[in-house]
Design a protein around this motif. Sequence first.
Motif, PDB file in Angstrom:
ATOM      1  N   ALA A 114     -53.092  88.051  -0.508  1.00 55.53           N
ATOM      2  CA  ALA A 114     -52.184  87.184  -1.267  1.00 55.53           C
ATOM      3  C   ALA A 114     -51.696  86.001  -0.458  1.00 55.53           C
ATOM      4  CB  ALA A 114     -50.990  87.994  -1.761  1.00 55.53           C
ATOM      5  N   ILE A 115     -52.072  85.915   0.834  1.00 53.20           N
ATOM      6  CA  ILE A 115     -51.666  84.761   1.649  1.00 53.20           C
ATOM      7  C   ILE A 115     -52.182  83.489   0.974  1.00 53.20           C
ATOM      8  CG2 ILE A 115     -51.998  83.579   3.857  1.00 53.20           C
ATOM      9  CD1 ILE A 115     -52.234  86.295   5.177  1.00 53.20           C
ATOM     10  N   PRO A 116     -51.323  82.507   0.770  1.00 49.01           N
ATOM     11  CA  PRO A 116     -51.759  81.281   0.099  1.00 49.01           C
ATOM     12  C   PRO A 116     -53.001  80.681   0.757  1.00 49.01           C
ATOM     13  CG  PRO A 116     -49.380  81.263   0.408  1.00 49.01           C
ATOM     14  CD  PRO A 116     -49.906  82.461   1.149  1.00 49.01           C
ATOM     15  N   LYS A 117     -53.809  80.059  -0.054  1.00 46.96           N
ATOM     16  CA  LYS A 117     -55.057  79.471   0.428  1.00 46.96           C
ATOM     17  C   LYS A 117     -54.816  78.472   1.544  1.00 46.96           C
ATOM     18  CE  LYS A 117     -59.156  76.993  -1.225  1.00 46.96           C
ATOM     19  NZ  LYS A 117     -59.807  76.363  -2.412  1.00 46.96           N
ATOM     20  N   ILE A 118     -53.761  77.651   1.410  1.00 44.13           N
ATOM     21  CA  ILE A 118     -53.480  76.630   2.427  1.00 44.13           C
ATOM     22  C   ILE A 118     -53.109  77.273   3.758  1.00 44.13           C
ATOM     23  CG2 ILE A 118     -51.018  76.399   1.848  1.00 44.13           C
ATOM     24  CD1 ILE A 118     -51.366  73.370   2.335  1.00 44.13           C
ATOM     25  N   GLN A 119     -52.406  78.429   3.727  1.00 44.28           N
ATOM     26  CA  GLN A 119     -52.037  79.108   4.961  1.00 44.28           C
ATOM     27  C   GLN A 119     -53.259  79.713   5.630  1.00 44.28           C
ATOM     28  OE1 GLN A 119     -48.890  79.214   6.537  1.00 44.28           O
ATOM     29  NE2 GLN A 119     -50.276  79.893   8.154  1.00 44.28           N
ATOM     30  N   ARG A 120     -54.165  80.271   4.831  1.00 43.70           N
ATOM     31  CA  ARG A 120     -55.407  80.826   5.408  1.00 43.70           C
ATOM     32  C   ARG A 120     -56.215  79.717   6.083  1.00 43.70           C
ATOM     33  NH1 ARG A 120     -55.776  83.787   0.474  1.00 43.70           N
ATOM     34  NH2 ARG A 120     -57.481  82.469  -0.252  1.00 43.70           N
ATOM     35  N   LYS A 121     -56.253  78.566   5.442  1.00 45.35           N
ATOM     36  CA  LYS A 121     -57.000  77.443   6.019  1.00 45.35           C
ATOM     37  C   LYS A 121     -56.341  76.979   7.318  1.00 45.35           C
ATOM     38  CE  LYS A 121     -59.210  73.121   4.627  1.00 45.35           C
ATOM     39  NZ  LYS A 121     -59.415  72.150   3.521  1.00 45.35           N
ATOM     40  N   MET A 122     -55.007  76.922   7.331  1.00 43.70           N
ATOM     41  CA  MET A 122     -54.284  76.521   8.541  1.00 43.70           C
ATOM     42  C   MET A 122     -54.508  77.515   9.673  1.00 43.70           C
ATOM     43  SD  MET A 122     -50.659  75.054   7.040  1.00 43.70           S
ATOM     44  CE  MET A 122     -50.007  74.725   8.679  1.00 43.70           C
ATOM     45  N   ASN A 123     -54.505  78.798   9.352  1.00 39.97           N
ATOM     46  CA  ASN A 123     -54.745  79.822  10.371  1.00 39.97           C
ATOM     47  C   ASN A 123     -56.128  79.668  10.991  1.00 39.97           C
ATOM     48  OD1 ASN A 123     -52.225  80.888   9.848  1.00 39.97           O
ATOM     49  ND2 ASN A 123     -52.967  82.550   8.564  1.00 39.97           N
ATOM     50  N   THR A 124     -57.110  79.345  10.158  1.00 44.20           N
ATOM     51  CA  THR A 124     -58.479  79.146  10.656  1.00 44.20           C
ATOM     52  C   THR A 124     -58.547  77.928  11.575  1.00 44.20           C
ATOM     53  OG1 THR A 124     -59.421  80.124   8.646  1.00 44.20           O
ATOM     54  CG2 THR A 124     -60.874  78.745   9.982  1.00 44.20           C
ATOM     55  N   ILE A 125     -57.903  76.833  11.174  1.00 44.86           N
ATOM     56  CA  ILE A 125     -57.919  75.611  11.989  1.00 44.86           C
ATOM     57  C   ILE A 125     -57.185  75.841  13.312  1.00 44.86           C
ATOM     58  CG2 ILE A 125     -57.136  73.215  12.117  1.00 44.86           C
ATOM     59  CD1 ILE A 125     -57.550  73.024   9.102  1.00 44.86           C
ATOM     60  N   LYS A 126     -56.054  76.554  13.270  1.00 41.63           N
ATOM     61  CA  LYS A 126     -55.318  76.864  14.504  1.00 41.63           C
ATOM     62  C   LYS A 126     -56.203  77.631  15.477  1.00 41.63           C
ATOM     63  CE  LYS A 126     -50.608  77.137  12.635  1.00 41.63           C
ATOM     64  NZ  LYS A 126     -49.476  78.036  12.331  1.00 41.63           N
ATOM     65  N   SER A 127     -56.910  78.621  14.948  1.00 38.07           N
ATOM     66  CA  SER A 127     -57.794  79.427  15.793  1.00 38.07           C
ATOM     67  C   SER A 127     -58.910  78.563  16.389  1.00 38.07           C
ATOM     68  CB  SER A 127     -58.379  80.582  14.974  1.00 38.07           C
ATOM     69  OG  SER A 127     -59.275  81.345  15.739  1.00 38.07           O
ATOM     70  N   ASN A 128     -59.493  77.706  15.556  1.00 38.49           N
ATOM     71  CA  ASN A 128     -60.568  76.822  16.027  1.00 38.49           C
ATOM     72  C   ASN A 128     -60.051  75.825  17.062  1.00 38.49           C
ATOM     73  OD1 ASN A 128     -62.335  78.096  14.288  1.00 38.49           O
ATOM     74  ND2 ASN A 128     -62.194  76.540  12.693  1.00 38.49           N
ATOM     75  N   LEU A 129     -58.831  75.301  16.833  1.00 41.32           N
ATOM     76  CA  LEU A 129     -58.244  74.336  17.769  1.00 41.32           C
ATOM     77  C   LEU A 129     -58.016  74.978  19.136  1.00 41.32           C
ATOM     78  CD1 LEU A 129     -56.966  71.574  18.347  1.00 41.32           C
ATOM     79  CD2 LEU A 129     -54.816  72.460  17.411  1.00 41.32           C
ATOM     80  N   LYS A 130     -57.480  76.180  19.132  1.00 40.63           N
ATOM     81  CA  LYS A 130     -57.241  76.887  20.396  1.00 40.63           C
ATOM     82  C   LYS A 130     -58.554  77.142  21.129  1.00 40.63           C
ATOM     83  CE  LYS A 130     -54.948  80.965  22.327  1.00 40.63           C
ATOM     84  NZ  LYS A 130     -54.145  82.189  22.034  1.00 40.63           N
ATOM     85  N   THR A 131     -59.581  77.520  20.380  1.00 40.40           N
ATOM     86  CA  THR A 131     -60.894  77.788  20.983  1.00 40.40           C
ATOM     87  C   THR A 131     -61.478  76.526  21.604  1.00 40.40           C
ATOM     88  OG1 THR A 131     -61.332  79.570  19.399  1.00 40.40           O
ATOM     89  CG2 THR A 131     -63.234  78.615  20.531  1.00 40.40           C
ATOM     90  N   VAL A 132     -61.409  75.420  20.870  1.00 45.72           N
ATOM     91  CA  VAL A 132     -61.986  74.157  21.344  1.00 45.72           C
ATOM     92  C   VAL A 132     -61.267  73.656  22.596  1.00 45.72           C
ATOM     93  CG1 VAL A 132     -62.208  71.696  20.795  1.00 45.72           C
ATOM     94  CG2 VAL A 132     -62.924  73.405  19.137  1.00 45.72           C
ATOM     95  N   LEU A 133     -59.936  73.643  22.569  1.00 47.74           N
ATOM     96  CA  LEU A 133     -59.174  73.103  23.696  1.00 47.74           C
ATOM     97  C   LEU A 133     -59.341  73.926  24.967  1.00 47.74           C
ATOM     98  CD1 LEU A 133     -55.819  72.028  21.984  1.00 47.74           C
ATOM     99  CD2 LEU A 133     -57.758  70.590  22.645  1.00 47.74           C
TER     100      LEU A 133
END
Length: 379
Positions: A305-324
């Motif tokens: 039930a997590i809103p779609k926008i929050q799931r997308k933000m969580n994915t981007i946060k994870s990707n950002l941490k990985t890249v940096l």
Amino acid sequence: MKGRFHHGSDKWLHINQVIRDQKIGILALQETHLSKLEENSINQIFQDRLHLPNARGVAIVINKQLTNWKGVQTFELIPGRAVLAKLPWHKDACLNVLNIYAPNDSSTNAEFWELLLMKMEMNPKPDILLGDFNLVEDALDRLPPHADARRATEALAKLKMALNLVDGWRMENPDSTAFTFSQSRAQGGAQSRIDRIYLKRDALIFSKEWHIEPSGIHTDHQLVSARISDHRMPYVGKGRWSLPLFILKDQEVSEEIVSLGRILQQKINQGQHLQPRSETDNPQTAFKSFKDAVISTCRRAAKEAIPKIQRKMNTIKSNLKTVLNDKSLSEEERQHTGFELQEQLDQLQMIRHNKTRDNLAAKIRLENRKDSKDEGYDN
């Protein structure tokens, strides 16, 4: 902040929302550029939630609903650049919070720390030092990496040593890379962690939830936050898991729980007539299995039930941490990809922030309309 307004919109309306939604007790702002008249106006407009004791250039905003604001004392150490607030905390203890906005020029930056150290001789010592330092202590905190002016970093180090302060986020994340400020694409897209929170070394173990996240407000800085507790307060954990109330309105979850309940009832009825009771097979163990199954069902539904926008933000946060933190990538690749991901994250947070405002405004309009109809009916 870069001033009060953005395209005609008052940023303080959004600041009030961020403080409310994120349950922030004390917020430190820089570049507020408020006159005394504007400061008084803001205190009047947001009198139910915000207390703004000083806002000439830097401001410490106190959430009245979460923080003891009565009896707060402020000390303007360097006009427009450094203000200290002495807040009543627990019992007879006080919390001293120093908010700073250091100059960008390296030589002036060094002089700022030297002057601040002199001011400490005549004013309360801070328990927390936070703000925009316009300086990093380690090349790791810039992309592309480079060391800052030696005189300025040494002056800051001397101040930290005199006050026994440590960089909380770095102590919690000794090998990680994250940034709080990004230049625009036209300026080159360089990134740095110039916004930081320092606290007393012995208070570090009483701090948690160190975050660097978008604020949802129009700014080129991230929101740096932490939860800091009084060492005399008892430890409070996360508590027991409880059922999210919105799950009770989920028809599929309700039907699945009812189905699990029927299976439990059948098992108990059969056990009473057919099977002998044992330590591992009895109504109590059956009921525990039922509860475990219900909790598992509700947890799964809550995650879905997590809103779609929050799931997308969580994915981007994870990707950002990985890249940096991916040392196999070149500096140029990390800078370019990190900038793109951070920009996406900022935009999504702004969308979510504005959606929350729109939903609240719609709710207020509906309630006002209902009140008007009720008054008309009563008349």
